[in-house]
Design a protein around this motif. Structure first.
Motif: not given
Length: 469
Positions: A133, A135-136, A140, A170, A306, A308, A311
């Motif tokens: 991921d 951003h995180l 995942t 995720h 998130p 994408s 979650s």
């Protein structure tokens, strides 16, 4: 709601029985006085395999009835209570699927217990890398295409082990991936430690059982109201030898299983069943949203969602907007006795409950955030695709080498930040420079790492390999 095992234990306790049997506290009559007030009630349920209370390793009564209710709720063919955590479920499902020399596909960000299971089974792990991921900055899931390529290169793999969801909640759609693995003749094993509540449906991701996984293990104690070490194992279909799986559970679990843990698993199942029957999920989801909204309103804090993947609403990732690392933010929270699940370099992970309620101490957290500069001042400051593993270690000597000399060498032990318990380096894996750099950062942040003490001398144990002419 029916709670066969818990009810039987309560009825036994209400008879005021006299104990000439183990455990040694004898229904709580023998106990350290200073601790009695906290333990008194639970000790009355802490018994052994007495008449009418059944036997976990050969259930024919109330434990069998409780496990049957569990299977009915989760839609499995068979379900089992585990008293040694999801760890023992991972050990049993891998060892039931693989024999010595068998190849098994393993998601790289699996829990350490999966790698222990593979080592005990004598199988050969083929690591498949998970997506990251962006951003995180956490791994995942593995994509369908990655698994397709792995199957093409290793067509004789016996099984695949997946982690679903990841620690941060995720959850990718597994339907095509599982179908593809089954078409290739592989058993699909899923560590769903953080998904015992997915059976509630609604905004929660589907369980891997609904996607067709053969064995799914869940840590009921992580997100349901069950005691620590209480887990579930669910089995469906005939791709795995159910008899061998049961035998391994008997061999690997304690021969003196905890009745309080088992009863809590019975109660946790009833809790979920009642929630589904009463239709209270909508109100719970509203409460979870409200809690996250309140975190978002705090000084120098933001909730990071998130976008994408599906979650899990029980997972809440918070970040500092003031430039604090996740480890520093965790330190600020702990200064006011607010204890998150874990931290990494970028954020803090909170695990919310199914009844988070109105008792979150937002005022204390707000005060700590406003005073974060002074709280951190004076304290230790923080410094700022497929991989086959070589596992033939018989008669191999090891040596400790400095970090700077470890890249390219074969790791002689697993290096595991805890939590989350996902190995940074795996025993038998060739060490990469990026892994050494990541370990250096973790040690700089004072992160707890399960490994030999030589890492604090900036050294790693590696195998001494024979040079080839």
């Amino acid at each position: 709601m029916r709670t066969p095992l818990y009810t039987a234990l309560v009825q036994h306790a209400e008879k005021k029985p006299y104990s000439f049997h183990v455990p040694g506290h004898h229904n709580g009559d023998v106990f350290f006085d200073e601790a009695r007030s906290y333990y008194a009630s639970i000790l009355q349920l802490d018994v052994t395999e007495l008449e009418g209370l059944d036997d976990l390793h050969h259930p024919t009564g109330v434990i069998q009835e409780a496990e049957d209710l569990l299977a009915k709720l989760y839609g499995s063919d068979q379900s089992f209570f585990l008293v040694n955590g999801t760890t023992v479920g991972n050990l049993a499902m891998v060892m039931a699927s693989c024999r010595t020399g068998d190849e098994i596909l393993v998601q790289r960000n699996c829990h350490k217990s999966v790698f222990h299971a593979i080592e005990l089974a004598g199988a050969t792990p083929i690591l498949i890398e998970a997506e990251i991921d962006k951003h995180l900055h956490v791994p995942t899931h593995v994509t369908d295409e990655t698994v397709k390529k792995a199957i093409a290169r290793h067509p004789n793999c016996r099984a695949i082990v997946l982690t679903y969801p990841n620690y941060y909640g995720h959850a990718a759609d597994l339907s095509k991936l599982i179908h593809m693995c089954h078409e290739a003749g592989m058993i699909v094993l899923v560590d769903e430690a953080h998904g015992a509540h997915f059976v509630l449906g609604g905004a929660f991701p589907p369980s891997a059982l609904s996607y067709g996984a053969d064995v799914v293990v869940q840590s009921a104690h992580k997100t349901l109201p069950a005691m620590t070490m209480g887990s579930y194992l669910h089995l469906q279909g005939d791709r795995i030898d159910a008899k061998r799986l049961k035998t391994l559970l008997t061999m690997l679990q304690s021969s003196s299983p905890s009745y309080p843990i088992m009863a809590s698993l019975d109660v946790a199942r009833a809790y979920v069943e009642e929630m589904k029957e009463k239709g209270t999920l909508r109100g719970i989801m509203e409460e979870l949203t409200e809690v996250k909204d309140q975190f978002n309103c705090l000084t120098h804090l933001e909730v990071f969602e998130p976008d994408s993947l599906h979650s899990d609403p029980l997972k809440c990732v918070i970040r500092s907007t003031k430039g604090l690392t996740g480890y520093e933010l965790k330190q600020v929270l702990e200064s006011v006795d607010v204890h998150p699940e874990l931290a990494d370099e970028h954020q803090v992970l909170l695990v919310l409950s199914l009844e988070q309620g109105k008792n979150v101490p937002f005022k204390r957290i707000e005060q700590a955030l406003q005073q974060s500069d002074s709280l951190l001042k004076g304290k230790n400051q923080f410094q700022n695709e497929m991989i086959p593993i070589e596992t033939d270690e018989k008669n191999q000597d090891i040596e400790a080498v400095p970090f700077e000399q470890a890249a390219g060498r074969l790791s002689a032990e697993s290096i595991i930040p805890y939590p989350p318990g996902i190995p940074l380096m795996i025993k038998g894996e060739r060490i990469e420079l990026e892994q050494i750099e990541a370990l250096s950062r973790l040690l700089g942040h004072k992160v707890h790492v399960q490994a030999s003490q030589v890492i604090h001398q900036r050294k790693l144990y590696v195998y001494i390999e024979e040079e080839t002419l």
